[in-house]
Design a protein around this motif. Sequence first.
Motif, PDB file in Angstrom:
ATOM      1  N   ARG A  84       0.828  -1.209   0.000  1.00  0.00           N
ATOM      2  CA  ARG A  84       0.000   0.000   0.000  1.00  0.00           C
ATOM      3  C   ARG A  84       0.863   1.260   0.000  1.00  0.00           C
ATOM      4  O   ARG A  84       0.677   2.164  -0.820  1.00  0.00           O
ATOM      5  N   TYR A  85       1.807   1.317   0.925  1.00  0.00           N
ATOM      6  CA  TYR A  85       2.632   2.515   1.020  1.00  0.00           C
ATOM      7  C   TYR A  85       3.640   2.590  -0.130  1.00  0.00           C
ATOM      8  O   TYR A  85       4.016   3.685  -0.559  1.00  0.00           O
ATOM      9  N   ALA A  86       4.072   1.431  -0.622  1.00  0.00           N
ATOM     10  CA  ALA A  86       4.970   1.442  -1.773  1.00  0.00           C
ATOM     11  C   ALA A  86       4.262   2.009  -2.994  1.00  0.00           C
ATOM     12  O   ALA A  86       4.807   2.849  -3.719  1.00  0.00           O
ATOM     13  N   LEU A  87       3.026   1.563  -3.232  1.00  0.00           N
ATOM     14  CA  LEU A  87       2.260   2.073  -4.370  1.00  0.00           C
ATOM     15  C   LEU A  87       2.012   3.575  -4.234  1.00  0.00           C
ATOM     16  O   LEU A  87       2.081   4.315  -5.219  1.00  0.00           O
ATOM     17  N   THR A  88       1.726   4.007  -3.021  1.00  0.00           N
ATOM     18  CA  THR A  88       1.521   5.443  -2.797  1.00  0.00           C
ATOM     19  C   THR A  88       2.807   6.220  -3.062  1.00  0.00           C
ATOM     20  O   THR A  88       2.793   7.283  -3.699  1.00  0.00           O
ATOM     21  N   ALA A 132       8.851   5.817 -11.781  1.00  0.00           N
ATOM     22  CA  ALA A 132       8.718   4.968 -10.601  1.00  0.00           C
ATOM     23  C   ALA A 132       7.552   3.997 -10.698  1.00  0.00           C
ATOM     24  O   ALA A 132       7.724   2.784 -10.536  1.00  0.00           O
ATOM     25  N   TRP A 133       6.336   4.486 -10.952  1.00  0.00           N
ATOM     26  CA  TRP A 133       5.188   3.577 -10.942  1.00  0.00           C
ATOM     27  C   TRP A 133       5.209   2.650 -12.144  1.00  0.00           C
ATOM     28  O   TRP A 133       4.867   1.481 -12.049  1.00  0.00           O
ATOM     29  N   LYS A 134       5.632   3.159 -13.285  1.00  0.00           N
ATOM     30  CA  LYS A 134       5.630   2.381 -14.527  1.00  0.00           C
ATOM     31  C   LYS A 134       6.466   1.117 -14.402  1.00  0.00           C
ATOM     32  O   LYS A 134       6.136   0.070 -14.989  1.00  0.00           O
ATOM     33  N   SER A 135       7.559   1.179 -13.649  1.00  0.00           N
ATOM     34  CA  SER A 135       8.489   0.054 -13.582  1.00  0.00           C
ATOM     35  C   SER A 135       8.167  -0.906 -12.452  1.00  0.00           C
ATOM     36  O   SER A 135       8.906  -1.851 -12.220  1.00  0.00           O
TER      37      SER A 135
END
Length: 448
Positions: A84-88, A132-135
Amino acid sequence: MDEEASPLDGYRQFVTLSGDVFVLSVAMFAFSLGFQMTTRFLPEYLRVLGASGFVIGLFGTVGNLLSALYPYPGGAVSDRIGSRYALTLFGAASTLGFLLWAVAPSFGTLAIGGFTIQPWLWVFVGLILAQAWKSFGLGATFAIVKQSVPPERLARGFASTETFRRSAFLLGPVLAAGLLALHPDFTVSFRYVLAVAVVVGVVATAVQHILYDASDDSFGDSVEGLSQLRSDLHSLPSTLRPLLIGDTLVRFANGMVYVFFIIVVTEFLNVGLSLSLPGVGGVDLAPATFFGLLLGVEMVVALVVMAPAAALAERVGLKPVVASGFAVYAIFPVLLISAPPDPVVLTVLFAFSGLRFAGLPAHKALIVGPAEADAGGRVTGAYYLLRNLIVIPSGALGGALYGGLPNPLGEGQLIAGEPTMAFAVATVIGLVGTGYFLAAGEEFTAYQ
């Protein structure tokens, strides 16, 4: 066959998702939309901000580097602080990257300690954040599909997920084209695009943070690191070697010229589009706006052909379908650079380029199919890490061939730039990769 494949399968699958898978799918769509609105136009943004051809190619190399290096530490962060916090964190970083791209021209040219910082440098800094999110989560996506469908339906399973995800690849450039048409100055109109991407990123980050159920998240104090990576690379199925070599050559070739596609349309060919619309009259689209429509045409073809190609693979095997996609990748650069400055011809060429996605679901099935049932994610991660590491310098090489390489020791150039040569070399490398895979590639047993 008990059912026919349809381009709508991906959307039918999406509406049946629940819980965290649904939340992640929404976030995946949103950030894909933000990326496709922006990244395909960034080379032109760099050019108008004063970047040379070599710098634009170097931008592609930095993107390749981040794609190769981010997934492993991204997984480590997720293990340490929870998904959760990683995705955020990753969503916030990507959104901040979009914002930095938007404000880059405002910095102007800065002189610090004898060094001159050009505005385009901030686009590189923004890329470090925006990527960041794409990878994140590539291996997990493969593993989920592998566990969810029978081996002989892997290509069809990937076609369903890709159809939904690639819808953002269609909507992003078309939406960007509409925004770019609002102002004749590309630097101004593209900042409208970036502003929308920032809003999309903020909303997606908030939604995934609020709706993601973290109750099942597990936490760890350490990761196995390089020892696990070496083990994963060593344990890659031997049947993947010909695919990996052919794929790497094809992707290296594409990486040499990919960032220059928009430059070819807007500067080398300088092709826009004049339309006469009922009730509106004549409409003249600038080359950058027309490029957005070309990307839309490319993705419409991709969305239409992926599901039928996946079904075809169940009859003829994965290998010929994958090879056909490789061939389109290889041939397109030389066709584009040698095309006449005609909007109809370019529209046909980008429609042809969309056919390269026909082999994508079969390609993914061929990667993860030979893996053991509980190792799909690790095999996928190791495969893409190795491929992406080798592809890293492709953008810089393409930039040197396209725009020339300055002599760092004096005046003049070490390499004289020639766009046609850069695209021709890329096609030759791509054809070598395609030919090698056709000669040495192996079929996944479930499709034999």
